[in-house]
Design a protein around this motif. Structure first.
Motif, PDB file in Angstrom:
ATOM      1  N   ASN A 218       0.838  -1.195   0.000  1.00 40.69           N
ATOM      2  CA  ASN A 218       0.000   0.000   0.000  1.00 40.69           C
ATOM      3  C   ASN A 218       0.875   1.247   0.000  1.00 40.69           C
ATOM      4  O   ASN A 218       1.616   1.482   0.957  1.00 40.69           O
ATOM      5  CB  ASN A 218      -0.910   0.012   1.232  1.00 40.69           C
ATOM      6  CG  ASN A 218      -1.731  -1.261   1.351  1.00 40.69           C
ATOM      7  OD1 ASN A 218      -2.233  -1.781   0.359  1.00 40.69           O
ATOM      8  ND2 ASN A 218      -1.857  -1.783   2.556  1.00 40.69           N
ATOM      9  N   LEU A 219       0.782   2.026  -1.060  1.00 40.24           N
ATOM     10  CA  LEU A 219       1.640   3.198  -1.229  1.00 40.24           C
ATOM     11  C   LEU A 219       0.788   4.446  -1.402  1.00 40.24           C
ATOM     12  O   LEU A 219      -0.182   4.445  -2.166  1.00 40.24           O
ATOM     13  CB  LEU A 219       2.535   3.013  -2.463  1.00 40.24           C
ATOM     14  CG  LEU A 219       3.452   4.179  -2.841  1.00 40.24           C
ATOM     15  CD1 LEU A 219       4.500   4.414  -1.763  1.00 40.24           C
ATOM     16  CD2 LEU A 219       4.130   3.906  -4.187  1.00 40.24           C
ATOM     17  N   LEU A 220       1.159   5.507  -0.710  1.00 40.51           N
ATOM     18  CA  LEU A 220       0.497   6.804  -0.842  1.00 40.51           C
ATOM     19  C   LEU A 220       1.490   7.811  -1.382  1.00 40.51           C
ATOM     20  O   LEU A 220       2.615   7.917  -0.878  1.00 40.51           O
ATOM     21  CB  LEU A 220      -0.025   7.271   0.521  1.00 40.51           C
ATOM     22  CG  LEU A 220      -0.587   8.712   0.587  1.00 40.51           C
ATOM     23  CD1 LEU A 220      -1.852   8.842  -0.252  1.00 40.51           C
ATOM     24  CD2 LEU A 220      -0.852   9.112   2.041  1.00 40.51           C
ATOM     25  N   GLU A 221       1.100   8.546  -2.425  1.00 43.61           N
ATOM     26  CA  GLU A 221       1.944   9.628  -2.944  1.00 43.61           C
ATOM     27  C   GLU A 221       1.107  10.886  -3.112  1.00 43.61           C
ATOM     28  O   GLU A 221       0.135  10.909  -3.872  1.00 43.61           O
ATOM     29  CB  GLU A 221       2.577   9.264  -4.284  1.00 43.61           C
ATOM     30  CG  GLU A 221       3.414  10.418  -4.849  1.00 43.61           C
ATOM     31  CD  GLU A 221       4.195  10.077  -6.104  1.00 43.61           C
ATOM     32  OE1 GLU A 221       4.903  10.976  -6.610  1.00 43.61           O
ATOM     33  OE2 GLU A 221       4.098   8.927  -6.584  1.00 43.61           O
ATOM     34  N   LEU A 222       1.490  11.916  -2.391  1.00 44.32           N
ATOM     35  CA  LEU A 222       0.868  13.226  -2.514  1.00 44.32           C
ATOM     36  C   LEU A 222       1.938  14.226  -2.909  1.00 44.32           C
ATOM     37  O   LEU A 222       3.049  14.199  -2.378  1.00 44.32           O
ATOM     38  CB  LEU A 222       0.221  13.645  -1.189  1.00 44.32           C
ATOM     39  CG  LEU A 222      -0.864  12.726  -0.637  1.00 44.32           C
ATOM     40  CD1 LEU A 222      -1.347  13.228   0.725  1.00 44.32           C
ATOM     41  CD2 LEU A 222      -2.036  12.609  -1.601  1.00 44.32           C
ATOM     42  N   GLY A 223       1.602  15.121  -3.831  1.00 45.37           N
ATOM     43  CA  GLY A 223       2.579  16.115  -4.260  1.00 45.37           C
ATOM     44  C   GLY A 223       1.990  17.043  -5.303  1.00 45.37           C
ATOM     45  O   GLY A 223       0.841  16.890  -5.723  1.00 45.37           O
ATOM     46  N   PRO A 224       2.764  18.029  -5.745  1.00 44.31           N
ATOM     47  CA  PRO A 224       2.268  18.993  -6.740  1.00 44.31           C
ATOM     48  C   PRO A 224       1.967  18.323  -8.077  1.00 44.31           C
ATOM     49  O   PRO A 224       2.402  17.200  -8.352  1.00 44.31           O
ATOM     50  CB  PRO A 224       3.442  19.980  -6.872  1.00 44.31           C
ATOM     51  CG  PRO A 224       4.315  19.734  -5.691  1.00 44.31           C
ATOM     52  CD  PRO A 224       4.141  18.306  -5.318  1.00 44.31           C
ATOM     53  N   LYS A 225       1.248  19.036  -8.916  1.00 39.06           N
ATOM     54  CA  LYS A 225       0.952  18.537 -10.256  1.00 39.06           C
ATOM     55  C   LYS A 225       2.228  18.499 -11.098  1.00 39.06           C
ATOM     56  O   LYS A 225       3.174  19.238 -10.852  1.00 39.06           O
ATOM     57  CB  LYS A 225      -0.065  19.447 -10.952  1.00 39.06           C
ATOM     58  CG  LYS A 225      -1.427  19.508 -10.275  1.00 39.06           C
ATOM     59  CD  LYS A 225      -2.340  20.476 -11.014  1.00 39.06           C
ATOM     60  CE  LYS A 225      -3.704  20.573 -10.323  1.00 39.06           C
ATOM     61  NZ  LYS A 225      -4.596  21.549 -10.999  1.00 39.06           N
ATOM     62  N   GLY A 226       2.226  17.632 -12.094  1.00 44.18           N
ATOM     63  CA  GLY A 226       3.290  17.635 -13.092  1.00 44.18           C
ATOM     64  C   GLY A 226       4.573  16.949 -12.691  1.00 44.18           C
ATOM     65  O   GLY A 226       5.605  17.150 -13.330  1.00 44.18           O
ATOM     66  N   THR A 227       4.538  16.106 -11.645  1.00 39.72           N
ATOM     67  CA  THR A 227       5.762  15.441 -11.206  1.00 39.72           C
ATOM     68  C   THR A 227       5.814  13.980 -11.641  1.00 39.72           C
ATOM     69  O   THR A 227       6.709  13.243 -11.232  1.00 39.72           O
ATOM     70  CB  THR A 227       5.899  15.511  -9.679  1.00 39.72           C
ATOM     71  OG1 THR A 227       4.713  14.955  -9.073  1.00 39.72           O
ATOM     72  CG2 THR A 227       6.061  16.949  -9.220  1.00 39.72           C
ATOM     73  N   GLY A 228       4.861  13.540 -12.470  1.00 37.37           N
ATOM     74  CA  GLY A 228       4.895  12.174 -13.001  1.00 37.37           C
ATOM     75  C   GLY A 228       4.358  11.122 -12.058  1.00 37.37           C
ATOM     76  O   GLY A 228       4.758   9.959 -12.132  1.00 37.37           O
ATOM     77  N   LYS A 229       3.430  11.499 -11.179  1.00 41.38           N
ATOM     78  CA  LYS A 229       2.928  10.555 -10.179  1.00 41.38           C
ATOM     79  C   LYS A 229       2.202   9.365 -10.808  1.00 41.38           C
ATOM     80  O   LYS A 229       2.374   8.230 -10.389  1.00 41.38           O
ATOM     81  CB  LYS A 229       1.986  11.288  -9.206  1.00 41.38           C
ATOM     82  CG  LYS A 229       2.677  12.315  -8.318  1.00 41.38           C
ATOM     83  CD  LYS A 229       1.751  12.858  -7.258  1.00 41.38           C
ATOM     84  CE  LYS A 229       0.647  13.722  -7.831  1.00 41.38           C
ATOM     85  NZ  LYS A 229       1.142  14.940  -8.495  1.00 41.38           N
ATOM     86  N   ASN A 363       8.826  19.310 -11.139  1.00 44.33           N
ATOM     87  CA  ASN A 363       8.041  19.138 -12.349  1.00 44.33           C
ATOM     88  C   ASN A 363       8.933  18.584 -13.446  1.00 44.33           C
ATOM     89  O   ASN A 363      10.080  19.018 -13.623  1.00 44.33           O
ATOM     90  CB  ASN A 363       7.448  20.479 -12.793  1.00 44.33           C
ATOM     91  CG  ASN A 363       6.284  20.904 -11.919  1.00 44.33           C
ATOM     92  OD1 ASN A 363       5.889  20.183 -11.009  1.00 44.33           O
ATOM     93  ND2 ASN A 363       5.739  22.061 -12.174  1.00 44.33           N
ATOM     94  N   LEU A 364       8.416  17.629 -14.193  1.00 39.85           N
ATOM     95  CA  LEU A 364       9.217  16.986 -15.229  1.00 39.85           C
ATOM     96  C   LEU A 364       9.557  17.971 -16.338  1.00 39.85           C
ATOM     97  O   LEU A 364       8.685  18.656 -16.861  1.00 39.85           O
ATOM     98  CB  LEU A 364       8.462  15.779 -15.790  1.00 39.85           C
ATOM     99  CG  LEU A 364       8.272  14.611 -14.811  1.00 39.85           C
ATOM    100  CD1 LEU A 364       7.412  13.534 -15.435  1.00 39.85           C
ATOM    101  CD2 LEU A 364       9.612  14.038 -14.365  1.00 39.85           C
ATOM    102  N   ARG A 365      10.853  18.033 -16.666  1.00 39.30           N
ATOM    103  CA  ARG A 365      11.337  18.889 -17.748  1.00 39.30           C
ATOM    104  C   ARG A 365      12.027  18.018 -18.790  1.00 39.30           C
ATOM    105  O   ARG A 365      12.368  16.870 -18.527  1.00 39.30           O
ATOM    106  CB  ARG A 365      12.325  19.930 -17.200  1.00 39.30           C
ATOM    107  CG  ARG A 365      11.812  20.724 -16.022  1.00 39.30           C
ATOM    108  CD  ARG A 365      12.797  21.843 -15.654  1.00 39.30           C
ATOM    109  NE  ARG A 365      14.109  21.357 -15.287  1.00 39.30           N
ATOM    110  CZ  ARG A 365      14.471  20.989 -14.058  1.00 39.30           C
ATOM    111  NH1 ARG A 365      13.583  21.048 -13.079  1.00 39.30           N
ATOM    112  NH2 ARG A 365      15.694  20.579 -13.816  1.00 39.30           N
ATOM    113  N   SER A 366      12.252  18.585 -19.957  1.00 39.94           N
ATOM    114  CA  SER A 366      12.774  17.801 -21.072  1.00 39.94           C
ATOM    115  C   SER A 366      14.099  17.124 -20.735  1.00 39.94           C
ATOM    116  O   SER A 366      14.335  15.977 -21.117  1.00 39.94           O
ATOM    117  CB  SER A 366      12.935  18.691 -22.308  1.00 39.94           C
ATOM    118  OG  SER A 366      13.801  19.783 -22.033  1.00 39.94           O
ATOM    119  N   GLU A 367      14.977  17.835 -19.992  1.00 42.88           N
ATOM    120  CA  GLU A 367      16.284  17.248 -19.706  1.00 42.88           C
ATOM    121  C   GLU A 367      16.214  16.111 -18.692  1.00 42.88           C
ATOM    122  O   GLU A 367      17.191  15.386 -18.472  1.00 42.88           O
ATOM    123  CB  GLU A 367      17.264  18.317 -19.197  1.00 42.88           C
ATOM    124  CG  GLU A 367      16.927  18.916 -17.850  1.00 42.88           C
ATOM    125  CD  GLU A 367      16.102  20.188 -17.945  1.00 42.88           C
ATOM    126  OE1 GLU A 367      16.162  21.005 -17.023  1.00 42.88           O
ATOM    127  OE2 GLU A 367      15.403  20.361 -18.974  1.00 42.88           O
TER     128      GLU A 367
END
Length: 699
Positions: A218-229, A363-367
Motif C-alpha cells: 500500500n503506497l500513498l503519494e501526494l505532491g504537486p501537479k506535473g511530477t509524473g505521479k 516538475n518533469l522537464r525535457s532534460e
C-alpha cells in the motif's frame, strides 16, 4: 553510447531499447509506452544504428497500418470488410453475454462490440474481463443473414506483453553492475535521465516500483501537479491499471454483486487510484470499509464469502499547499477528503506502508527524460512480477534490528518497503552493510511520515520511537526530511483543534548520529561558533546568505579554494557566492576575493573569459577579484578562508544545489536559492588564529 549504455547492451542483448525512440515512433498514437516499447523491442533492441533506423521505420509502418485511431475507425472496418481479414492494434475488453452464454469482445478504438471470442482465450487471458488489454488481433468479416449473429470474427488475439522470461539469466547479468550503475539502469528503464537526479531522488523514483514486486503493498503519494505521479502506473506495465478517483466503486474494485464478476483487485498486480486527493470529495463509506479490510487482511467480502487477492494499492493525489503551510495549519494529509481524515478513514491511512513525499519531486522537464538505453519496459515488468514470489524482508537481520517500540503494523510497513527495495536493487544478494542500512533507514522514514501525521490528527495514537539498532545495540534515530526542515511546525499537536501551537521538542529522542542535520531555521546564528553541519539530499530553505553570510561579514580578504569552478553552472554558483559577499559588506568597504581553481581540459579559454568578466563586474561593487589556476593539479580540498579568523571547509565546494531550470527567468528556483533542492553535503566552520591566502593571482 556512454559506458553504461554499452554495458547494458553487452549483458542484456535484445532486451534493451534506446528510450528516446518512443517519442520518435509515437506520433499521434494514443497508446501506453509499454505497447510502443513492445514493438521497438521486436525491431530496435540493438545498439546498431543502421538496424535501429530500419526498425524505427518498421514500427512506424506497423502503427500507421494497424493501430486504430478512433477518427479512422470507419476506414479500418471497411478495410477488414474488403480484405476479409486484417490485423489491428487496439484495446480489447470482454463481457459475458449470459443470455446467449457466449463471451463478446469490445474493441475500444475500432468501435466494435459483440465480437465473439472463445472461452479458451478468456481462460488464458482473464484480464480481458477487467479493464481491457492492448492486443494485436486478426479480425475477419463474414456477413450473415442472421440478425443476431455478428459478422465480425476474432481469429487470433495476442496481448502485447513479454511471453518468456529467464530469471536466472537476469540475476547473473545483474551481478555485472555496481549498485550505482544498476540504479541508473533502472532510472533509464523507466525513461528518466539519472544525471539530473541525486541519490535520494533516485530511490524515491524506485519506490514507485515496489507495488509491482511486492504483493499487497500500500503506497500513498501526494505532491504537486506535473511530477509524473501517475505515469508509471498507466504507461509502464501491462500488469497495472490506473483508475480515476471518481470511477472507483465497490463493484469495479472488488465484486459486482449483480453479475458476480470479480473486480480489478482480482486480476491486476497493481491498482492505482488517481485523483485521490480533494478535500471536497465525499467517498463512499462502504468502499472505505472494504478497502480498509482488504489493505489489512488481503481479502474482501461482499456477501459471497471471503475472497483473497494480491493486488497492491497505490493512492495518488495532488497537494494544493507547500509543506510548511500544511505542517503549520494542519498536516500533510490536509488535501485528502475529510472522510479519510476522520476516525473511520484514518484506518485507511494507517495501512499505508510508505508515504512518498511528492513535494520533493520537481516538475518533469525535457532534460529529465533519458535518451540512453534501458530495459524494454514489459521485460522489466515481468522481472518485477516474478519477484513477487520472493521475500527479502529479513535481509537486514544480520546487521540491524528494529526498535522494540515499533508496533506490528509499523514493522510490517517497514519490512515490506525494505523487501521491495532489496528486490529491485539487490535481487542477487550482495548488498553491503552500508547499503542495507541506507535502505532500512529509507523504509523507516516513509512509514514514520505516515504515523507522525496520524498522531497530529488524532492524539490517541501512541508515540513511536522510529529507530533501529546495530549489532552492538547502538541506537540510531530516523527522522523525516520535513522534520529536519521545519522542526518548529513538525512537532506540534493539532489534533485537539486548538489554534495554539504546542511544541513538543522535548519528546524527541536524542539522535545518536554524530553530525545531526539541522534546519535552515537555525543556520544563521547571531553568535558565530565552530560547528559541523550535515544536510540531506532534497533539503530546501538553504542559501549562501544564510549558510555563509554571517561568517563573511567584516572580512577584508577572502580566499576560495575549489578545483571545480569550470562549467557554466559552477561559475554561476561562484557568482552567487560573490553576491552574498556584496550583501554582507558595507557600501563603503572594499573586499579582496581570490579564487584558486583548476583549468578545464577542454574549455579553458571559455573559463578564463568568464572569470575575467566576473572580475570586471566586481570592480563596480567594491570587490577586488583575482583568480589563479593551480598548476600542480594537487588541490582536492574545498574551503573558504577569511582574514578575520574563519575557515569554512566544504565537502562539495559551492556545488550544493541540484539541477534546476537555470535558463528559465520565471521560476523561483532560478531567482531564489532557498527554493532549490540541495545535494547531500557537509560544511565545517573552524576558528583560525591566522589565515594566509595562497597562490598567485591573475588580475
Amino acid at each position: 553510447m556512454n559506458q553504461l549504455d554499452e554495458k547494458i547492451n553487452t549483458h542484456f542483448p535484445g532486451l534493451v531499447v534506446r528510450k528516446d525512440l518512443v517519442k520518435t515512433v509515437k506520433g499521434n498514437a494514443i497508446v501506453p509506452s509499454y505497447v510502443l516499447e513492445y514493438l521497438l523491442g521486436q525491431y530496435c533492441a540493438t545498439s546498431d544504428e543502421a538496424t535501429i533506423q530500419t526498425g524505427i521505420e518498421t514500427v512506424k509502418e506497423i502503427l500507421r497500418k494497424h493501430y486504430v485511431h478512433r477518427n479512422e475507425a470507419g476506414l479500418v472496418r471497411s478495410t477488414i470488410k474488403e480484405k476479409g481479414r486484417y490485423k489491428v492494434i487496439d484495446k480489447v475488453s470482454v463481457d459475458l453475454n449470459d443470455k446467449a452464454n457466449v463471451y463478446e469482445a469490445i474493441f475500444e478504438n475500432l468501435g466494435l462490440k459483440k465480437v465473439l471470442i472463445d472461452s479458451g482465450t478468456i481462460k488464458k487471458h482473464p484480464k480481458l474481463l477487467v479493464g481491457g488489454v492492448w492486443c494485436i488481433c486478426d479480425l475477419e468479416y463474414d456477413f450473415t443473414e442472421d440478425q443476431n449473429a455478428s459478422p465480425w470474427i476474432l481469429s487470433s488475439l495476442k496481448p502485447i506483453q513479454l511471453s518468456h522470461f529467464d530469471y536466472d539469466s537476469y540475476i547473473e547479468a545483474r551481478k555485472q553492475f555496481t549498485t550505482e550503475e544498476w540504479i541508473d539502469v533502472l532510472l533509464q528503464s523507466i525513461g528518466l535521465n539519472p544525471e539530473v537526479f541525486g541519490r535520494r531522488s533516485k530511490l524515491i523514483q524506485l519506490v514507485r516500483l515496489i507495488p509491482f514486486c511486492e504483493r499487497n503493498y500500500n503506497l500513498l503519494e501526494l505532491g504537486p501537479k506535473g511530477t509524473g505521479k501517475s505515469h508509471i502506473y498507466s504507461e509502464f506495465s501491462p500488469h497495472a491499471t490506473l483508475v480515476s478517483g471518481g470511477e472507483a466503486t465497490l463493484a469495479k474494485l472488488f465484486i459486482n454483486n449483480t453479475t458476480g464478476k470479480i473486480g480489478l483487485v482480482g486480476y491486476w498486480d497493481v491498482v492505482a487510484m488517481d485523483e485521490f486527493a480533494g478535500s471536497n470529495k465525499k467517498p463512499d463509506i462502504k468502499l472505505i470499509d472494504t478497502l480498509k479490510n482488504y489493505m489489512a487482511n488481503k481479502s474482501f467480502n461482499r456477501g459471497t464469502g471471503p475472497q483473497g487477492a494480491e493486488a497492491s494499492m497505490v493512492y495518488i493525489g495532488n497537494t494544493s499547499h507547500n509543506v510548511a503551510f500544511m505542517l503549520k495549519h494542519e498536516n500533510l494529509f490536509m488535501d485528502l477528503p475529510e472522510t479519510y481524515r476522520n476516525s473511520d478513514g484514518q484506518a485507511i491511512l494507517d495501512r499505508m506502508h510508505w508515504f512518498l513525499p511528492g513535494w520533493e519531486m520537481e516538475n518533469l522537464r525535457s532534460e529529465m527524460f533519458s535518451d540512453g538505453y534501458g530495459f524494454v519496459v514489459d521485460y522489466l515488468a515481468e522481472v518485477l512480477r516474478s519477484l513477487r514470489n520472493h521475500d527479502y524482508a529479513d535481509r537486514y537481520a544480520e546487521h540491524f534490528s528494529l526498535s522494540s517500540d515499533i508496533s506490528t503494523r509499523d514493522r510490517d510497513g517497514i519490512n515490506k518497503t525494505f523487501s521491495g527495495l532489496m528486490k529491485i536493487l539487490f535481487p542477487h544478494g550482495g548488498a553491503s552493510k552500508d547499503e542495507i542500512e541506507e535502505l532500512l533507514k529509507f523504509a523507516i522514514e516513509g512509514r514514520k511520515r505516515v504515523k507522525d501525521q496520524l498522531m497530529r490528527i488524532d492524539q490517541t495514537y501512541a508515540k513511536v520511537n522510529f529507530a533501529y539498532l546495530d549489532s552492538s545495540q547502538h541506537l540510531y534515530q530516523v527522522t523525516t526530511l520535513e522534520e529536519q526542515e521545519y522542526p518548529h511546525y513538525y512537532h506540534r499537536s493539532v489534533g485537539d483543534g486548538s489554534d495554539e501551537e504546542e511544541l513538543i521538542q522535548s519528546e524527541i529522542p536524542t539522535s545518536s548520529v554524530e553530525s545531526p542535520s539541522i534546519s535552515p531555521r537555525n543556520i544563521a546564528e547571531p553568535v558565530l561558533k565552530e560547528k559541523h553541519l550535515t544536510f540531506q539530499e532534497n533539503q530546501k530553505g538553504i542559501s549562501f546568505d544564510s549558510l555563509f553570510g554571517p561568517y563573511l561579514a567584516g572580512a577584508n580578504k577572502i580566499t576560495i579554494t575549489d578545483p571545480y569552478i569550470r562549467l557554466f553552472y559552477q561559475l554561476r554558483n561562484f557568482m552567487e557566492f560573490l553576491e552574498t559577499i556584496v550583501r554582507h559588506k558595507s557600501d563603503d568597504a572594499e573586499v579582496e576575493v581570490h579564487l584558486i581553481t583548476t583549468e578545464d581540459d577542454f574549455k579553458g579559454e571559455q573559463q578564463r573569459e568568464s572569470l575575467d568578466k566576473i572580475a570586471e563586474s566586481c570592480s563596480a561593487v567594491g570587490i577586488h577579484f583575482t583568480w589563479a589556476f593551480d598548476e600542480t593539479g594537487t588541490i582536492h580540498a574545498r574551503h573558504i578562508l577569511t582574514d578575520h579568523g574563519w575557515k569554512i571547509s566544504l565537502d562539495r565546494g559551492l556545488d550544493i544545489f541540484q539541477n534546476y531550470e537555470m535558463k528559465e527567468a520565471f521560476t523561483f528556483t532560478n531567482r531564489l536559492q532557498q527554493y532549490r533542492a540541495c545535494k547531500a553535503f557537509e560544511v565545517t566552520f573552524i576558528s583560525c588564529a591566522e589565515t594566509r591566502p595562497v597562490g598567485e593571482s591573475h588580475e
